[in-house]
Design an enzyme around this catalytic site. Structure first.
Site, PDB file in Angstrom:
ATOM      1  N   ASP A 280       0.858  -1.180   0.000  1.00 48.41           N
ATOM      2  CA  ASP A 280       0.000   0.000   0.000  1.00 48.41           C
ATOM      3  C   ASP A 280       0.903   1.243   0.000  1.00 48.41           C
ATOM      4  OD1 ASP A 280      -2.163   1.683  -0.014  1.00 48.41           O
ATOM      5  OD2 ASP A 280      -3.204   0.729   1.645  1.00 48.41           O
TER       6      ASP A 280
HETATM    7  C1  BGC Z   1      -5.081   3.226   0.108  1.00 43.33           C
HETATM    8  C2  BGC Z   1      -5.268   2.171  -0.956  1.00 43.33           C
HETATM    9  C3  BGC Z   1      -5.168   2.794  -2.320  1.00 43.33           C
HETATM   10  C4  BGC Z   1      -3.823   3.483  -2.444  1.00 43.33           C
HETATM   11  C5  BGC Z   1      -3.587   4.111  -3.792  1.00 43.33           C
HETATM   12  C6  BGC Z   1      -3.849   4.060  -0.137  1.00 43.33           C
HETATM   13  O1  BGC Z   1      -3.799   5.164   0.702  1.00 43.33           O
HETATM   14  O2  BGC Z   1      -5.001   2.599   1.371  1.00 43.33           O
HETATM   15  O3  BGC Z   1      -6.502   1.534  -0.771  1.00 43.33           O
HETATM   16  O4  BGC Z   1      -5.333   1.814  -3.300  1.00 43.33           O
HETATM   17  O5  BGC Z   1      -3.748   4.496  -1.468  1.00 43.33           O
HETATM   18  O6  BGC Z   1      -4.321   5.264  -3.969  1.00 43.33           O
END
Ligand code: BGC
Length: 754
Positions: A280
């Site tokens: 993530d």
């Molecule tokens: C979130 C994810 C997301 C990623 C990309 C993160 O802050 O937890 O769910 O896919 O950002 O935007």
């Protein structure tokens, strides 16, 4: 729910979607030409253009792309941008390796559907698959071939804002939806230009954040992990999902983005996952803050060796992995393996053969009629009718001639297009959203009715200056529609709440309007279940609408006026008060249960020394699986075809049980019922939940029509992780229910013998 963890239930090769001998040959040939730096470049992902987390967009991006340092970019969403970056990679870099563009296409790209929690309330995986297909078609047209969806985190705590992004509290239902999203996104063949690769996230346990605070620590036993949190991920892998995203949280002291047990032992060794894992957003860097690495090099090494293949936005693999390989701290073949996983998917998507897409002027062409119709259908299916009392001349809903000609529409969410979109809005245009006010005004005009309107209050304000106008509108009406709830951004990432009440002074507005004595239809917009105890006692009709997406208004009007009937069912328990959370139906019985929810004689005689509160019930306000419609249904007693069956034969897959019941439409209108199959096991080596969902069927029934539903129970449904942490079917007593929600019906009993 160990079912999905069994080899017999899984596809022989879950990676078949993205790997075949031709692809392997091309991957090997390319790998042979790559320097260590170019290999690590494939494992690096930066945000381009827009930020959806802390940090900054990639600086000097074009130069990095030309030197082969960027395997993937995300948040570049228009064809113009993706083509431009792609040109740098394909024509400007030494090995011409195309970029894989990712984006959070969560509940639609340009056509915006209901939030995932709302979609799950449809209990209709086929519908969800169709929404994901439209999203894939629209995103791929812009060059986006990878979505960070589905979010398959089980959530038992509605304070956690991201409950809005998943399919609720149940692992069985969550697994069915996980599969549906993967099928919809990835299509028939990954190589088709309108297929995009799915990403099941957040692996794993993110939804168990303590106190519901986003990013917080989770404490999950291995059995609960395997029974509850892992199954939807396994289902996604089994369905051929190409990627997984490792989560932010730590569990049992180990950050999920550096956890070898989940990322390697479970995912690779047990499930044979051959796609790749992306961290993530800055999760690799964050393991320093978790406290298991003092510097970036250690963070990169620990995450990578645990099983993260691609670094999203931390910029730690790029500067550190080449040195780690040269110093022998990361084996060269481990690096090759991760690069293979990424390249395999790029080949499978056809990116090497067709790296560019045709350009369009705007981000996403306006949704086609088909998409708009589907957005309306999906919204209609997502609504859950929580109550619909008789106010003198029958149930209040549906509205229509008999209800009088004057409608008052009151509330801060009646005309807020932006809020209807919920969190993660893709490339949707707020201008495409049709609000309840717009759709209702049209309907009222076409029927010669009269509409009065007042906002009443703000979503989160405390001023009562709008109350007088609202009360005036209510008094001059025959029926009031109150549009209350949360703002579209009070759920989703970093949007946890400590209260589950209606925000601001909306409850006071509700009470004031109710005091006029006019019948009220409460339309509730929210990304989580809200505790609406007062409303449940005083408001005759309540429709939970979640955030319905761009066709909010037309869908609501059709359901409110009875052109279609509500058919949604809750996929999360609605608590009476925030003090009850975490709350979920498939809990353990304890040794001192307060009630005997399943009629098995479990109730303690003592009324005091029981589990629970002295000031609140244990039961939710509305249970999992619950929802009303404009007709009623009855269930026959549940039937099983055998009264004893061998656990060994079940485990071997050579025997199964058939469970059936007849469902009848006992009302005067056509309607859709969702028949639900629940089980309980007793006499097992570890305590099993009081009920577990193991099947469901949506049935559309004409008035008076009766239909038989059949379910099969076999190894998949009856196995669980036993005292020795083995996935088994044990000799036990099995109780089986078929009913309209998780609380109703009387069970049939079957002995599972040796
Ligand atoms: C979130 C994810 C997301 C990623 C990309 C993160 O802050 O937890 O769910 O896919 O950002 O935007």
């Amino acid at each position: 729910m160990g079912a999905l963890a069994t080899a017999s239930s899984s596809r022989a090769d879950p990676g078949a979607a993205f790997s075949n001998p031709q692809i392997e040959a091309r991957v090997d040939a390319l790998l042979g030409q790559m320097t260590v730096e170019e290999k690590v470049g494939q494992l690096n992902q930066f945000a381009a253009d827009t930020l959806t987390g802390p940090g900054q967009v990639v600086s000097d991006g074009d130069q990095k792309i030309r030197s082969g340092q960027v395997g993937s970019l995300f948040n570049a969403v228009a064809a113009k941008a993706t083509n431009r970056y792609q040109k740098e990679a394909v024509e400007g870099s030494r090995l011409h390796i195309p970029i894989l563009f990712g984006y959070d296409v969560i509940h639609g790209f340009r056509t915006l559907f209901p939030i995932p929690l709302g979609l799950s309330a449809s209990w209709d995986p086929g519908l969800v698959e169709r929404t994901a297909r439209v999203a894939a078609q629209e995103a791929s047209r812009e060059g986006v071939r990878w979505t960070f969806s589905p979010m398959v985190d089980i959530a038992r705590d509605p304070r956690w804002g991201r409950i809005a992004e998943g399919a609720g509290e149940d692992p069985y239902l969550g697994s069915e939806f996980a599969r549906a999203y993967v099928r919809g996104y990835q299509g028939m063949r990954l190589g088709d230009p309108d297929s995009i690769i799915a990403c099941a996230k957040h692996f794993v346990g993110y939804g168990a954040a303590e106190g519901g605070r986003d990013y917080n620590t989770a404490e999950i036993s291995e059995r609960t992990l395997r029974d509850v949190y892992l199954p939807p991920f396994h289902a996604a892998v089994d369905e051929g999902a190409g990627t997984l995203m490792s989560a932010f949280n730590a569990s049992d002291g180990v950050p999920a983005s550096a956890n070898p047990f989940t990322l390697t032992q479970v995912l690779r060794d047990e499930w044979r996952f051959s796609g790749f894992v992306v961290s993530d957003w800055t999760a690799v860097r964050e393991i320093m803050l978790h406290g298991i690495a003092d510097d970036g090099r250690t963070a990169a090494r620990k995450s990578f060796l645990a099983g993260v293949d691609m670094d999203m936005q931390s910029d730690l693999f790029l500067p550190n992995l080449p040195g780690l390989v040269r110093d022998g701290e990361v084996p060269a073949d481990r690096l090759d393996e991760s690069v293979r996983r990424v390249l395999r998917i790029k080949f499978a998507l056809g990116l090497f053969d067709k790296p560019y897409v045709g350009t369009t002027e705007a981000v996403g062409v306006p949704p086609a009629r088909r998409g708009v119709d589907l957005a309306r259908e999906a919204a209609e299916e997502s609504f859950v009718l929580l109550q619909n009392r008789d106010t003198g001349s029958g149930a209040l809903l549906p509205l229509g001639a008999g209800r009088g000609r004057r409608i008052a529409l009151i509330g801060p969410l009646a005309d807020s297009g932006l809020d209807m979109m919920g969190s993660w809005t893709g490339a949707a245009d707020p201008g495409d959203v049709v609000t309840l006010r717009t759709a209702l005004s049209r309907r009222v005009a076409s029927e010669g009715m009269v509409l009065s309107e007042a906002r009443g209050t703000a979503i989160a304000g405390d001023s009562e200056s709008g109350f007088a106008e609202a009360l005036g509108a209510a008094r001059s009406s025959d029926v009031v529609i109150l549009a209350l709830g949360e703002s579209g951004h009070s759920s989703g990432e970093a949007s946890s709440r400590s209260s589950l009440d209606l925000p601001g002074n909306q409850e006071r507005l509700l009470e004031a309007v109710a005091a006029t004595g006019k019948p009220i239809v409460l339309v509730l917009f929210s990304g989580r279940p809200l505790s609406i105890g007062w409303a449940s006692r005083h408001v005759p009709a309540i429709l939970e609408a979640w955030f319905p997406g761009q066709q909010a208004g037309p869908a609501l009007v059709r359901v409110l006026f009875g052109d279609s009937s509500p058919s949604g069912r809750l996929t999360v328990s609605v608590p009476r008060s925030v003090g009850q959370v975490p709350i979920y139906y498939n809990s353990l019985n304890t040794g001192r249960p307060r009630s005997d929810p399943i009629g098995l004689g479990d109730k303690k005689a003592d009324p005091y020394y029981v589990t629970g509160y002295i000031d609140e019930k244990n039961t939710p306000l509305y249970p999992f699986g619950y929802g009303l419609t404009y007709t009623t249904f009855s269930y026959s007693p549940v039937r099983v075809d055998l009264s004893t069956i061998s656990a060994r034969a079940l485990k071997a897959g050579t025997a199964h049980l058939t469970v059936s019941a007849d469902v009848r439409n006992t009302g005067a209108r056509e309607g859709t019922e969702t028949a639900q199959l629940y089980i309980r096991l007793r006499g097992t080596s570890v305590a099993r939940p009081v009920r577990e969902l193991k099947g469901f069927r949506r049935l559309r029934l004409a008035p008076g029509e009766s239909r038989r539903v059949d379910f099969t129970l076999g190894r998949e449904e009856l196995s669980f992780w036993n005292i020795e942490m083995k996935d088994v079917v044990e000799p036990a007593s099995l109780y089986v229910w078929v009913g309209p929600d998780c609380t109703q019906g009387s069970p049939a009993k079957v002995e599972l013998g040796e």
